[in-house]
Write an enzyme that holds these catalytic residues in place. Structure first.
Site, PDB file in Angstrom:
ATOM      1  CG  HIS A   1     103.629  25.781  41.264  1.00  0.00           C
ATOM      2  ND1 HIS A   1     104.095  26.830  42.009  1.00  0.00           N
ATOM      3  CD2 HIS A   1     104.700  25.299  40.614  1.00  0.00           C
ATOM      4  CE1 HIS A   1     105.381  26.978  41.799  1.00  0.00           C
ATOM      5  NE2 HIS A   1     105.767  26.070  40.949  1.00  0.00           N
TER       6      HIS A   1
ATOM      7  CG  ASP B   1     127.450  29.295  53.926  1.00  0.00           C
ATOM      8  OD1 ASP B   1     126.268  29.634  53.740  1.00  0.00           O
ATOM      9  OD2 ASP B   1     128.258  29.966  54.588  1.00  0.00           O
TER      10      ASP B   1
ATOM     11  CD  GLU C   1     109.048  26.675  45.396  1.00  0.00           C
ATOM     12  OE1 GLU C   1     109.807  27.383  46.077  1.00  0.00           O
ATOM     13  OE2 GLU C   1     108.694  26.967  44.244  1.00  0.00           O
TER      14      GLU C   1
ATOM     15  CE  LYS D   1     111.756  31.230  45.772  1.00  0.00           C
ATOM     16  NZ  LYS D   1     110.926  30.047  45.553  1.00  0.00           N
TER      17      LYS D   1
HETATM   18  C1  MEV Z   1     108.928  29.912  42.248  1.00  0.00           C
HETATM   19  O1  MEV Z   1     109.575  29.307  43.350  1.00  0.00           O
HETATM   20  C2  MEV Z   1     109.936  30.346  41.209  1.00  0.00           C
HETATM   21  C3  MEV Z   1     109.374  31.130  40.027  1.00  0.00           C
HETATM   22  O2  MEV Z   1     108.642  32.258  40.506  1.00  0.00           O
HETATM   23  C4  MEV Z   1     110.540  31.579  39.186  1.00  0.00           C
HETATM   24  C5  MEV Z   1     110.191  32.553  38.075  1.00  0.00           C
HETATM   25  O3  MEV Z   1     109.198  33.290  38.190  1.00  0.00           O
HETATM   26  O4  MEV Z   1     110.984  32.603  37.118  1.00  0.00           O
HETATM   27  C6  MEV Z   1     108.404  30.298  39.221  1.00  0.00           C
END
Ligand code: MEV
Length: 426
Positions: A377, A280, A82, A264
């Site tokens: 991004h 892992d 990413e 995430k």
């Molecule tokens: C994207 O890979 C991760 C985010 O969505 C994390 C977040 O929203 O805190 C930017």
């Protein structure tokens, strides 16, 4: 101590970055060859790792910079597809470094092996029998792996859990010190090894014998404390940024829909290091999310507060990672990356990974609470699109810039720009 700040590293071409690695970390020509050709894992080796092997899959390795953890500078290899993960974490690590760096600690490397017992005629007596036979059970477990005990590790204690629903069930936990290994094989072997004794003691039938990925005895923690003034930027003053991050954290702490995305982002960094160190990552993921739901509601793995002119960040999560065993010995690229990270122990690695997760989260929350994540991004996404269109070398950045300016980051646009540039050159 090798400095983790390498100013302008991102602007260098690949060869110049490798020259830096050679000068700073003593990588050999052979090490660099492994990194540059993706030649680390050969087909022949891969064939010994999984069944029905048909090839080898490549992913980028980025270097997370600027980390200082418990007073030690660290460069962090990160395997991730990413865009923006490595840049974002390095930016935040730089801010935290200026404020003194991260501090952290880890629990002893104790993992849980579970032995499930069904059909015990007298569950209460069975629980008593297991608890009374603690020393015997531990001796039986340690006999399965005598070399672990010789290294000062091994089964340390037991716990017995009783369930009445959906049917009577007893679960024996073996608490096993895995030292610098993740420990999965040893734990599973010990859980299987004690099963006959457990059946004898309980009069029941042993069913599952397997480690628990909720490795809550093996947590790692990291913290940082950054003065408001160091957070200002992009037209936002530092206090506003700190309060924005705190507000974003509170959102994640009460709302599971937000917490899943928040965590995430934390795992973007942690998984990338798990992969780069041969660990892992599914196990780390499983442990993290189960831990995040430990009080019955899924919540944030981090905590951010704005207090006394400072933004204070903390993270705690299970960190079932090792520095020995698993694929760490098999994969040549891992051996090279190891020279960069140079961790002393699994606990050390766990603290570093926790710090990476905290920095990654801080980067995401700072962007979300201020200008939003799309601008940063999109620039990086545009580079991927330019690459996908077939651009190479300096054309990648030229086309990416053009795509961003047009506000149209599309493959067909990138292809059209590429064609125009090629025609112009011809
Ligand atoms: C994207 O890979 C991760 C985010 O969505 C994390 C977040 O929203 O805190 C930017």
């Amino acid at each position: 101590m090798t400095d983790s700040r390498i100013p302008g590293f991102y602007k260098l071409d690949l060869a110049a970055r490798h020259a830096e690695l050679q000068a700073r970390f003593g990588l050999s020509d052979a090490d660099l060859e492994i990194l540059s050709q993706g030649a680390g894992l050969t087909w022949a080796r891969a064939d010994k790792m999984v069944e029905n092997c048909i090839g080898v899959f490549g992913l980028p390795v980025g270097l997370g910079l600027n980390f200082r953890v418990n007073g030690v500078d660290r460069v962090i290899p990160m395997v991730v597809e990413e865009p923006s993960v490595v840049a974002a974490v390095s930016n935040m690590a730089r801010v935290v470094r200026e404020a003194g760096g991260f501090t952290g600690d880890a629990d002893p490397p104790v993992m849980i092996g579970q032995v499930q017992v069904l059909d015990s005629p007298d569950p209460e007596a069975a629980v008593r029998a297991l608890e009374g036979a603690r020393a015997h059970i531990l001796a039986r477990a340690n006999a399965v792996h005598p070399n672990m005990a010789a290294r000062g590790a091994g089964a340390r204690d037991i716990e017995v859990r009783r369930f009445d629903a959906p049917w009577p069930m007893i679960v024996l936990h073996l608490l096993i010190d895995c030292a610098d290994a993740m420990g999965a094989n040893a734990i599973n072997a010990m859980a299987e090894g004690v099963a006959p004794l457990v059946e004898q003691l309980t009069g029941g039938r042993v069913c599952l014998r397997i480690l628990s990925n909720l490795a809550d005895r093996r947590c790692a923690r990291a913290r940082c404390r950054v003065p408001f003034a160091m957070l200002e930027g992009n037209g936002f003053d530092g206090e506003a940024v700190a309060l924005g991050i705190e507000t974003a954290w509170k959102f994640a702490d009460v709302c599971p829909y937000r917490a899943a995305t928040h965590n995430k982002g934390v795992m973007n960094g942690i998984d990338a290091v798990a992969i780069a160190t041969g660990n892992d990552w599914r196990s780390v993921e499983a442990g993290a999310h189960a831990f995040a739901a430990r009080d019955g509601q899924y919540r944030s793995l981090t905590r951010w507060t704005a207090e006394d002119g400072h933004l204070v960040g903390e993270i705690e999560l299970p960190m079932a990672v090792g520095t020995v065993g698993g694929s760490t010995q098999v994969h040549p690229t891992l051996q090279v990356l190891r020279k960069l990270l140079a961790v002393e122990s699994a606990a050390d690695l766990g603290v570093i990974m926790a710090a990476v997760g905290l920095a990654q989260n801080m980067a995401a929350l700072r962007a979300l609470a201020t200008e939003g994540i799309q601008r940063g991004h999109m620039t990086l996404h545009a580079r991927s699109v330019a690459l996908a269109a077939g651009a190479e070398g300096e054309l990648v950045d030229r086309i990416a810039d053009d795509l961003v300016q047009r506000g149209e980051i599309k493959l067909h646009t990138a292809q059209a720009i590429l064609q125009q540039l090629r025609e112009a050159d011809a």
